[in-house]
Design an enzyme around this catalytic site. Structure first.
Site, PDB file in Angstrom:
ATOM      1  N   CYS A  43      45.432  49.606 104.606  1.00  0.00           N
ATOM      2  CA  CYS A  43      46.732  49.377 103.955  1.00  0.00           C
ATOM      3  C   CYS A  43      47.436  48.156 104.533  1.00  0.00           C
ATOM      4  O   CYS A  43      47.863  47.275 103.795  1.00  0.00           O
ATOM      5  CB  CYS A  43      47.605  50.615 104.105  1.00  0.00           C
ATOM      6  SG  CYS A  43      49.278  50.338 103.514  1.00  0.00           S
ATOM      7  N   CYS A  48      47.199  47.330 100.738  1.00  0.00           N
ATOM      8  CA  CYS A  48      48.519  47.384 100.076  1.00  0.00           C
ATOM      9  C   CYS A  48      49.463  46.259 100.482  1.00  0.00           C
ATOM     10  O   CYS A  48      50.066  45.608  99.622  1.00  0.00           O
ATOM     11  CB  CYS A  48      49.213  48.701 100.409  1.00  0.00           C
ATOM     12  SG  CYS A  48      48.124  50.115 100.533  1.00  0.00           S
ATOM     13  N   LYS A  51      48.242  42.603  99.816  1.00  0.00           N
ATOM     14  CA  LYS A  51      48.116  42.545  98.343  1.00  0.00           C
ATOM     15  C   LYS A  51      49.481  42.346  97.690  1.00  0.00           C
ATOM     16  O   LYS A  51      49.662  41.490  96.831  1.00  0.00           O
ATOM     17  CB  LYS A  51      47.454  43.837  97.847  1.00  0.00           C
ATOM     18  CG  LYS A  51      47.250  43.977  96.353  1.00  0.00           C
ATOM     19  CD  LYS A  51      48.400  44.540  95.575  1.00  0.00           C
ATOM     20  CE  LYS A  51      48.978  45.827  96.066  1.00  0.00           C
ATOM     21  NZ  LYS A  51      48.176  47.006  95.849  1.00  0.00           N
ATOM     22  N   TYR A 180      42.412  50.019  89.990  1.00  0.00           N
ATOM     23  CA  TYR A 180      43.575  49.430  90.648  1.00  0.00           C
ATOM     24  C   TYR A 180      43.269  48.012  91.152  1.00  0.00           C
ATOM     25  O   TYR A 180      44.002  47.067  90.870  1.00  0.00           O
ATOM     26  CB  TYR A 180      43.941  50.230  91.899  1.00  0.00           C
ATOM     27  CG  TYR A 180      44.680  51.517  91.747  1.00  0.00           C
ATOM     28  CD1 TYR A 180      46.062  51.563  91.911  1.00  0.00           C
ATOM     29  CD2 TYR A 180      44.013  52.710  91.522  1.00  0.00           C
ATOM     30  CE1 TYR A 180      46.758  52.757  91.847  1.00  0.00           C
ATOM     31  CE2 TYR A 180      44.698  53.916  91.449  1.00  0.00           C
ATOM     32  CZ  TYR A 180      46.081  53.937  91.623  1.00  0.00           C
ATOM     33  OH  TYR A 180      46.752  55.119  91.562  1.00  0.00           O
ATOM     34  N   GLU A 184      44.781  44.543  89.689  1.00  0.00           N
ATOM     35  CA  GLU A 184      45.791  43.861  90.513  1.00  0.00           C
ATOM     36  C   GLU A 184      45.324  42.452  90.884  1.00  0.00           C
ATOM     37  O   GLU A 184      46.094  41.481  90.788  1.00  0.00           O
ATOM     38  CB  GLU A 184      46.077  44.678  91.773  1.00  0.00           C
ATOM     39  CG  GLU A 184      46.807  45.979  91.464  1.00  0.00           C
ATOM     40  CD  GLU A 184      47.125  46.825  92.691  1.00  0.00           C
ATOM     41  OE1 GLU A 184      47.957  47.719  92.569  1.00  0.00           O
ATOM     42  OE2 GLU A 184      46.530  46.604  93.768  1.00  0.00           O
ATOM     43  N   HIS A 438      73.956  51.392  83.302  1.00  0.00           N
ATOM     44  CA  HIS A 438      73.921  50.344  82.293  1.00  0.00           C
ATOM     45  C   HIS A 438      74.390  49.009  82.864  1.00  0.00           C
ATOM     46  O   HIS A 438      75.330  48.997  83.645  1.00  0.00           O
ATOM     47  CB  HIS A 438      74.832  50.755  81.124  1.00  0.00           C
ATOM     48  CG  HIS A 438      74.781  49.812  79.988  1.00  0.00           C
ATOM     49  ND1 HIS A 438      73.702  49.717  79.144  1.00  0.00           N
ATOM     50  CD2 HIS A 438      75.684  48.907  79.548  1.00  0.00           C
ATOM     51  CE1 HIS A 438      73.946  48.795  78.238  1.00  0.00           C
ATOM     52  NE2 HIS A 438      75.129  48.284  78.456  1.00  0.00           N
ATOM     53  N   GLU A 443      67.600  52.971  82.086  1.00  0.00           N
ATOM     54  CA  GLU A 443      68.502  53.867  81.338  1.00  0.00           C
ATOM     55  C   GLU A 443      67.794  54.467  80.123  1.00  0.00           C
ATOM     56  O   GLU A 443      68.157  55.533  79.635  1.00  0.00           O
ATOM     57  CB  GLU A 443      69.788  53.152  80.915  1.00  0.00           C
ATOM     58  CG  GLU A 443      69.622  52.053  79.902  1.00  0.00           C
ATOM     59  CD  GLU A 443      70.953  51.345  79.602  1.00  0.00           C
ATOM     60  OE1 GLU A 443      71.891  52.023  79.188  1.00  0.00           O
ATOM     61  OE2 GLU A 443      71.035  50.123  79.831  1.00  0.00           O
TER      62      GLU A 443
HETATM   63  P1  NDP Z   1      39.170  52.633  91.264  1.00  0.00           P
HETATM   64  O1  NDP Z   1      38.573  53.968  91.414  1.00  0.00           O
HETATM   65  O2  NDP Z   1      40.598  52.511  90.915  1.00  0.00           O
HETATM   66  O3  NDP Z   1      38.356  51.832  90.155  1.00  0.00           O
HETATM   67  C1  NDP Z   1      36.970  51.633  90.280  1.00  0.00           C
HETATM   68  C2  NDP Z   1      36.524  50.913  89.036  1.00  0.00           C
HETATM   69  O4  NDP Z   1      35.160  50.552  89.158  1.00  0.00           O
HETATM   70  C3  NDP Z   1      36.638  51.767  87.789  1.00  0.00           C
HETATM   71  O5  NDP Z   1      37.061  50.958  86.739  1.00  0.00           O
HETATM   72  C4  NDP Z   1      35.209  52.251  87.577  1.00  0.00           C
HETATM   73  O6  NDP Z   1      34.926  52.519  86.257  1.00  0.00           O
HETATM   74  C5  NDP Z   1      34.438  51.039  88.033  1.00  0.00           C
HETATM   75  N1  NDP Z   1      33.090  51.319  88.517  1.00  0.00           N
HETATM   76  C6  NDP Z   1      32.723  52.186  89.472  1.00  0.00           C
HETATM   77  N2  NDP Z   1      31.384  52.125  89.688  1.00  0.00           N
HETATM   78  C7  NDP Z   1      30.908  51.194  88.829  1.00  0.00           C
HETATM   79  C8  NDP Z   1      29.621  50.683  88.558  1.00  0.00           C
HETATM   80  N3  NDP Z   1      28.543  51.112  89.216  1.00  0.00           N
HETATM   81  N4  NDP Z   1      29.490  49.727  87.610  1.00  0.00           N
HETATM   82  C9  NDP Z   1      30.559  49.292  86.932  1.00  0.00           C
HETATM   83  N5  NDP Z   1      31.823  49.733  87.155  1.00  0.00           N
HETATM   84  C10 NDP Z   1      31.987  50.682  88.080  1.00  0.00           C
HETATM   85  O7  NDP Z   1      38.790  51.835  92.592  1.00  0.00           O
HETATM   86  P2  NDP Z   1      39.300  50.474  93.214  1.00  0.00           P
HETATM   87  O8  NDP Z   1      38.133  49.894  93.900  1.00  0.00           O
HETATM   88  O9  NDP Z   1      40.026  49.668  92.219  1.00  0.00           O
HETATM   89  O10 NDP Z   1      40.352  50.981  94.296  1.00  0.00           O
HETATM   90  C11 NDP Z   1      39.952  51.981  95.235  1.00  0.00           C
HETATM   91  C12 NDP Z   1      41.059  52.954  95.465  1.00  0.00           C
HETATM   92  O11 NDP Z   1      42.051  52.369  96.280  1.00  0.00           O
HETATM   93  C13 NDP Z   1      41.793  53.364  94.195  1.00  0.00           C
HETATM   94  O12 NDP Z   1      41.182  54.450  93.564  1.00  0.00           O
HETATM   95  C14 NDP Z   1      43.152  53.722  94.699  1.00  0.00           C
HETATM   96  O13 NDP Z   1      43.160  55.076  95.045  1.00  0.00           O
HETATM   97  C15 NDP Z   1      43.333  52.840  95.918  1.00  0.00           C
HETATM   98  N6  NDP Z   1      44.199  51.699  95.603  1.00  0.00           N
HETATM   99  C16 NDP Z   1      45.507  51.927  95.323  1.00  0.00           C
HETATM  100  C17 NDP Z   1      46.351  50.888  95.010  1.00  0.00           C
HETATM  101  C18 NDP Z   1      47.772  51.168  94.691  1.00  0.00           C
HETATM  102  O14 NDP Z   1      48.265  52.235  95.037  1.00  0.00           O
HETATM  103  N7  NDP Z   1      48.468  50.269  94.007  1.00  0.00           N
HETATM  104  C19 NDP Z   1      45.885  49.505  94.971  1.00  0.00           C
HETATM  105  C20 NDP Z   1      44.494  49.363  95.262  1.00  0.00           C
HETATM  106  C21 NDP Z   1      43.696  50.425  95.569  1.00  0.00           C
HETATM  107  P3  NDP Z   1      35.300  53.910  85.539  1.00  0.00           P
HETATM  108  O15 NDP Z   1      36.795  53.930  85.426  1.00  0.00           O
HETATM  109  O16 NDP Z   1      34.623  53.798  84.229  1.00  0.00           O
HETATM  110  O17 NDP Z   1      34.771  54.983  86.413  1.00  0.00           O
END
Ligand code: NDP
Length: 461
Positions: A43, A48, A51, A180, A184, A438, A443
């Site tokens: 983080c 976080c 980022k 995510y 982002e 407002h 709102e």
């Molecule tokens: P996410 O789980 O959010 O997304 C992973 C993405 O990768 C999904 O779109 C998934 O597709 C895709 N994917 C997974 N495996 C494959 C594959 N083999 N081939 C192609 N696509 C694939 O993970 P992130 O890496 O973005 O982030 C990790 C975690 O970190 C998040 O889940 C979140 O909990 C945390 N995070 C939180 C943030 C915040 O609070 N703002 C910011 C960044 C991270 P599908 O959806 O189809 O499964």
């Protein structure tokens, strides 16, 4: 009774580990915390916090453009990546220092080394080879980016970890994933002037979110100039003299200076000595825990991303506080993972809590959906085309608001407050009798008096 070197040994100096170590030490427990990289964990060091700083940086070009509508003439602007990196590094170092100070002030011993389990009560500190014992061991080692090892050329790609240390911005970037991190970073790189393509395997990005918001953020990103390819994957990545070439299954070759993989994060358990201690993991390598973050081995606990419950910083911190309550304050407390508000720092931002419309339609018989889509006030003079979407999902049976979703400026800030209302079980009538603030965008949340549509037994009516 066995005499241990420590009351508590924490492996991993991220959000969950540091909170646990600090609280236990402040209660007079003999605590050590081992961290192999930098205190603060994902983080603070490469997640976080940096980022969000990058998100701010990437928004300025739009601020400069918007200013014209308000009478300002903005002179020549220029972005300096090295300057941003230096400022970011300085801030991260400051925060890391605060984490260190907090632990030291509480009396915890900081061990700058990788530590691995050697038994149910023993740990080896790899930097020195010393083996120590502890009455309780807490594993809070977090996760690491999924390297997608089966992708030919995956070693040429970067992860979010590397994105925080790029020596220069590429001219073009291809980002794989639709979660995510992919969304982002697509907005960050685009905002900083990098030609950005996002490739996602599914039908629509952000698979875990409300459909309206997914479509809304997708459209807004495309309107800004980000290319989004859905229903496709990268099959291989190769290096040419000065670029990378990604071959996709359906969209041919994409040439980019960098290819970033954001395909989820895996629990960081490899080589941790879990087998030596007999700690059970699931098929993804995540440590299996019960409702009190206890592993199958008495005295060994795990929390945060390494347990793959909900991979969010505040969740790890909450789990840490529950661990302390349970183990050291004689007050058994299990973490409450229900109704976690969350934000995606896309541009525009997503803020959300509770059921998406799609999930709610499966779980409840009768729903009312209140939905507003409007141009925010600032956009009237700036001329920006962006829209705000706000949505409340209400269970018709008891009038409780079971989902609240926002796409637009400061949606994350609003989601935090909406999280309280949903947690408190507020009904739509509570929203209705709340006076509006407002003029704000928020709102709208208390002035949507009639349902936009209803959902009956899963079908929109
Ligand atoms: P996410 O789980 O959010 O997304 C992973 C993405 O990768 C999904 O779109 C998934 O597709 C895709 N994917 C997974 N495996 C494959 C594959 N083999 N081939 C192609 N696509 C694939 O993970 P992130 O890496 O973005 O982030 C990790 C975690 O970190 C998040 O889940 C979140 O909990 C945390 N995070 C939180 C943030 C915040 O609070 N703002 C910011 C960044 C991270 P599908 O959806 O189809 O499964």
């Amino acid at each position: 009774m066995a005499e241990y070197d420590y009351d508590l040994f924490v492996i991993g100096g991220g959000s969950g580990g540091v909170r646990s170590a600090r609280l236990a030490a402040s209660m007079g427990k003999r605590v050590a915390i081992a961290e192999e990289y930098r205190l603060g964990g994902t983080c603070v060091i490469r997640g976080c916090v940096p980022k969000k700083l990058f998100v701010y940086a990437s928004q300025y070009h739009e601020h400069f453009e918007d200013a014209a509508g308000f009478g300002w003439t903005v002179g020549e602007t220029r972005f300096d990546w090295q300057k941003l990196m230096a400022a970011k590094d300085q801030e991260i170092a400051r925060l890391e220092g605060l984490y260190r100070k907090g632990l030291e002030n509480a009396g915890a011993e900081i061990i700058e080394s990788r530590a691995v389990l050697t038994g149910a009560n023993s740990i080896r500190i790899l930097a020195t080879g010393r083996e120590v014992t502890a009455e309780r061991i807490l594993i809070a080692v977090g996760g690491a980016p999924n390297p997608h090892a089966s992708l030919p050329g995956h070693e040429l790609c970067i992860s979010s970890n590397d994105a925080f240390h790029l020596t220069a911005l590429p001219n073009e970037i291809l980002i794989a994933g639709g979660g995510y991190i992919a969304v982002e970073f697509a907005n960050i790189f685009h905002g900083l002037g990098v030609k950005t393509t996002l490739i996602y395997r599914g039908v629509e990005i952000l698979s875990k979110f409300d459909g309206d918001l997914r479509r809304g953020v997708h459209k807004a990103m495309v309107d800004k100039g980000i290319r989004i390819i859905t229903g496709d994957v990268i099959e291989k990545v190769e290096k040419t003299e000065k670029d990378l070439v990604a071959t996709t299954m359906h969209n041919g070759e994409i040439v980019a200076g960098q290819v970033m993989l954001a395909l989820g994060r895996d629990p960081h358990t490899k080589g941790l000595g879990l087998e030596a201690a007999g700690v059970a993991t699931n098929g993804k390598g995540a440590i299996i825990v019960d409702a009190y973050s206890r592993t199958n081995v008495p005295g060994i606990f795990a929390l945060g991303d390494v347990t793959d419950r909900v991979q969010l910083t505040p969740v790890a911190i909450h789990e840490a506080m529950c661990f302390i309550e349970t183990e050291y304050r004689n007050n058994p407390t299990s973490p409450d993972h229900d109704l976690i508000a969350t934000a995606v720092f896309s541009q525009p931002e997503i803020g959300t809590v509770g059921y998406s419309e799609e999930e709610a339609a499966k779980a409840f018989d009768e729903l009312e959906v209140y939905r507003a889509e409007f141009r925010p006030m600032k956009a009237t003079l700036s001329g920006r085309a962006e829209k705000v979407i706000m949505k409340l999902i209400v269970n018709a049976a008891d009038r409780k608001v079971i989902g609240a979703h926002i796409l637009g400026h400061d949606a994350g800030e609003m989601a935090q407050l909406l999280g309280i209302t949903l947690k408190a079980g507020c009904t739509k009538d509570d929203f209705d009798r709340t006076m509006a603030v407002h003029p704000t965008a928020a709102e709208e949340l208390v002035t949507m008096y009639t349902p936009s549509y209803r959902i009956s037994n899963g079908a929109r009516v």
